[in-house]
Design a protein around this motif. Sequence first.
Motif, PDB file in Angstrom:
ATOM      1  N   ASN A 237       0.898  -1.089   0.000  1.00  0.00           N
ATOM      2  CA  ASN A 237       0.000   0.000   0.000  1.00  0.00           C
ATOM      3  C   ASN A 237       0.923   1.120   0.000  1.00  0.00           C
ATOM      4  OD1 ASN A 237       1.351   0.352   2.316  1.00  0.00           O
ATOM      5  ND2 ASN A 237      -0.393   0.902   3.419  1.00  0.00           N
ATOM      6  N   GLY A 238       0.889   1.828   0.902  1.00  0.00           N
ATOM      7  CA  GLY A 238       1.944   2.708   1.203  1.00  0.00           C
ATOM      8  C   GLY A 238       1.443   4.063   1.229  1.00  0.00           C
ATOM      9  N   GLU A 239       1.862   4.749   2.191  1.00  0.00           N
ATOM     10  CA  GLU A 239       1.491   6.123   2.357  1.00  0.00           C
ATOM     11  C   GLU A 239       1.953   6.461   3.745  1.00  0.00           C
ATOM     12  OE1 GLU A 239       0.687   8.234   0.773  1.00  0.00           O
ATOM     13  OE2 GLU A 239      -0.323   9.748   1.875  1.00  0.00           O
ATOM     14  N   ASP A 240       1.597   7.510   4.147  1.00  0.00           N
ATOM     15  CA  ASP A 240       1.742   7.871   5.531  1.00  0.00           C
ATOM     16  C   ASP A 240       3.125   8.054   6.025  1.00  0.00           C
ATOM     17  OD1 ASP A 240       0.441   4.719   6.010  1.00  0.00           O
ATOM     18  OD2 ASP A 240      -0.466   6.294   4.942  1.00  0.00           O
ATOM     19  N   GLU A 241       3.119   8.382   7.220  1.00  0.00           N
ATOM     20  CA  GLU A 241       4.324   8.561   7.983  1.00  0.00           C
ATOM     21  C   GLU A 241       3.845   8.995   9.337  1.00  0.00           C
ATOM     22  OE1 GLU A 241       8.542  10.562   7.815  1.00  0.00           O
ATOM     23  OE2 GLU A 241       7.604   9.346   6.327  1.00  0.00           O
TER      24      GLU A 241
ATOM     25  N   HIS B 234      -1.938   4.156  -7.491  1.00  0.00           N
ATOM     26  CA  HIS B 234      -2.790   3.015  -7.131  1.00  0.00           C
ATOM     27  C   HIS B 234      -3.448   3.237  -5.780  1.00  0.00           C
ATOM     28  CE1 HIS B 234       0.984   2.440  -5.121  1.00  0.00           C
ATOM     29  NE2 HIS B 234       0.674   1.271  -4.606  1.00  0.00           N
ATOM     30  N   MET B 235      -2.887   4.119  -4.990  1.00  0.00           N
ATOM     31  CA  MET B 235      -3.498   4.407  -3.695  1.00  0.00           C
ATOM     32  C   MET B 235      -4.849   5.053  -3.915  1.00  0.00           C
ATOM     33  SD  MET B 235      -0.343   4.992  -1.269  1.00  0.00           S
ATOM     34  CE  MET B 235      -1.545   5.300  -0.076  1.00  0.00           C
TER      35      MET B 235
ATOM     36  N   CYS C 190      -6.581   9.790   2.004  1.00  0.00           N
ATOM     37  CA  CYS C 190      -5.768   8.923   1.151  1.00  0.00           C
ATOM     38  C   CYS C 190      -5.675   7.558   1.827  1.00  0.00           C
ATOM     39  CB  CYS C 190      -4.392   9.553   0.978  1.00  0.00           C
ATOM     40  SG  CYS C 190      -3.348   8.571  -0.092  1.00  0.00           S
TER      41      CYS C 190
ATOM     42  N   GLN D 123      -1.301  10.347  -8.114  1.00  0.00           N
ATOM     43  CA  GLN D 123      -0.515  10.723  -6.938  1.00  0.00           C
ATOM     44  C   GLN D 123       0.933  10.324  -7.182  1.00  0.00           C
ATOM     45  OE1 GLN D 123      -1.648   8.821  -3.240  1.00  0.00           O
ATOM     46  NE2 GLN D 123      -0.047   9.857  -2.086  1.00  0.00           N
TER      47      GLN D 123
ATOM     48  N   GLY E 163       5.170  11.374   3.127  1.00  0.00           N
ATOM     49  CA  GLY E 163       5.801  10.329   2.326  1.00  0.00           C
ATOM     50  C   GLY E 163       5.920   9.053   3.119  1.00  0.00           C
TER      51      GLY E 163
ATOM     52  N   GLU F 155       4.211  14.484  -1.410  1.00  0.00           N
ATOM     53  CA  GLU F 155       3.257  13.713  -2.191  1.00  0.00           C
ATOM     54  C   GLU F 155       2.380  14.729  -2.904  1.00  0.00           C
ATOM     55  OE1 GLU F 155       2.845   9.473  -0.134  1.00  0.00           O
ATOM     56  OE2 GLU F 155       2.146  11.089   1.138  1.00  0.00           O
TER      57      GLU F 155
END
Lengths: 151, 371
Positions: free
Chosen positions: A141-145, B59-60, B119, B151, B195, B203
């Motif tokens: 997935n990925g995002e965030d922090e 894809h997010m 998101c 994105q 990020g 982003e």
Amino acid sequence: MEFPEGLKYSKEHEWVLVEDKIAIIGITEFAQHELGDVVYVELPEIGEKVVKDDPFGAVESVKAVSDVFAPVGGTVVEVNDTLPESPETINDDPYGDGWMIKVEMTDKDDLKDLMSAEEYAEYIEQQKEGDEEEEDDDEDNGEDEDEDEDK
Amino acid sequence: MNAPATPQVRKKTPLNSVHRRLGAKMVEFAGWDMPVQYRGVIEEHLAVRGRAGLFDVSHMGEVEVRGAGAVDFCQTLTPNDLSRLKPGQAQYNLLLNDNGGTVDDIVIYPLKADHVFICVNASNTDKDFDWIEKHGAGKVKVEDTSARYVQLALQGPLAENILQRLTSPRLAELKTFYFFFAAVGGIESLVARTGYTGEDGFEIFCEAPDGEKLWDVLMQAGSEDGLQPAGLGARDTLRLERALPLYGHELDDSTTPLEAGLDWVVKFSKGSFLGRDPLLKQKEEGVRRKLVGLEMTDPGIARSHYPVFKGSARSGEVTSGTKSPTLGKAIAMAYVRAEDAAAGDSVEVEIRERRAAARIVPLPFYRRQVK
């Protein structure tokens, strides 16, 4: 993509160079390319028996681990002990310094099931649609922090 | 070597042809056809740590909540405290189920009191949309707008230099987890200092038809700084070094944020929110398992689902592991019994029927030096 003449190839992308009763075994250029950066190699010990079509070791990239299958059966007589220290040799020189083990074959008939360079090249062509696939187990997935606040 | 898997129909981001033109190795990921690498995972990883990398993360998913009280609704739906946010600030947050398990980890952008932009993870977009809509029924309007946006993630120590060439707001003044709307190379965008790599970075969201142009202007602006396209492979090794959780690995519906070390996201003091009661009970009783960092002390790489042992007892399981390109060591995250979770303790990981020693280490494995 290179498929040297004079080698035999398995469907699991190992190559074999036969010198009398000894089979030198590695993975093909296609295999290392599919794996990407190799960061770890697991090899058997000298004296261990390997069974045709069974895994004898593993090659790991940053992303994934792949078993390496024995294209022929026999006894391990030598292992490439430079690989644990410099596994990237498999990427750099898969048919040369990236060889993995030498096996004294129990049955030379094992070689009959393997492909020639030409047959293997054709086999790779047929696989090309699946070429971009990789055993990528990861759900990502990925995002965030997290960072700053509260931490 | 194992044979490649069979191809299947996959969703494509608007940049799919760009990735193919760049010669990326494409893989299936959460139903999407995504670049795992262009020139090599390690090279891309080190580019992000040392200079900058550009990721397509279209894809997010994006879910937008609109209507009077949209922010207030999100406040009751999530455990972090939205009332603490200043204008232009985004927040790492979670969606929790009734048991306190994790539906997803999200970044929430309150754009206005009546408009929240969220998101979400690619693999959870449908689930999250259903979850938010179900709880917002009759209160707010919820829309899955994922297809509307591209994105991109521009990450690395030179990201600010590169982006500043394309946009006028002073980026040096934009703090971590703040965002603004502005033109980037002439393209209307939402720019967030967020990020998933452990580096400084941004982003950037824009309308899907502008996505390819945005990619091109960023790559061009970054050429003198050595900006490289980076794929999901590097994204995974980067986030793992920084111990950022990956849904499906460190987080899932049965995992609570207290087990995952995300206590800091859960603000019991803010009052009622979905999943609060079971979490409060867990906090009072203490968690039975904890997410820890492992560094392998024997040769071998611990991978997802490998069992972890303390003596003869099975203590838990690895969630993610790799050889860290930055540190040159095999690292992993794992859930272990709470009593086995002390940093410095030794455990063993079962790697292909062999036990390999590992040491529990503090997380994250890598933390960037702040300027």
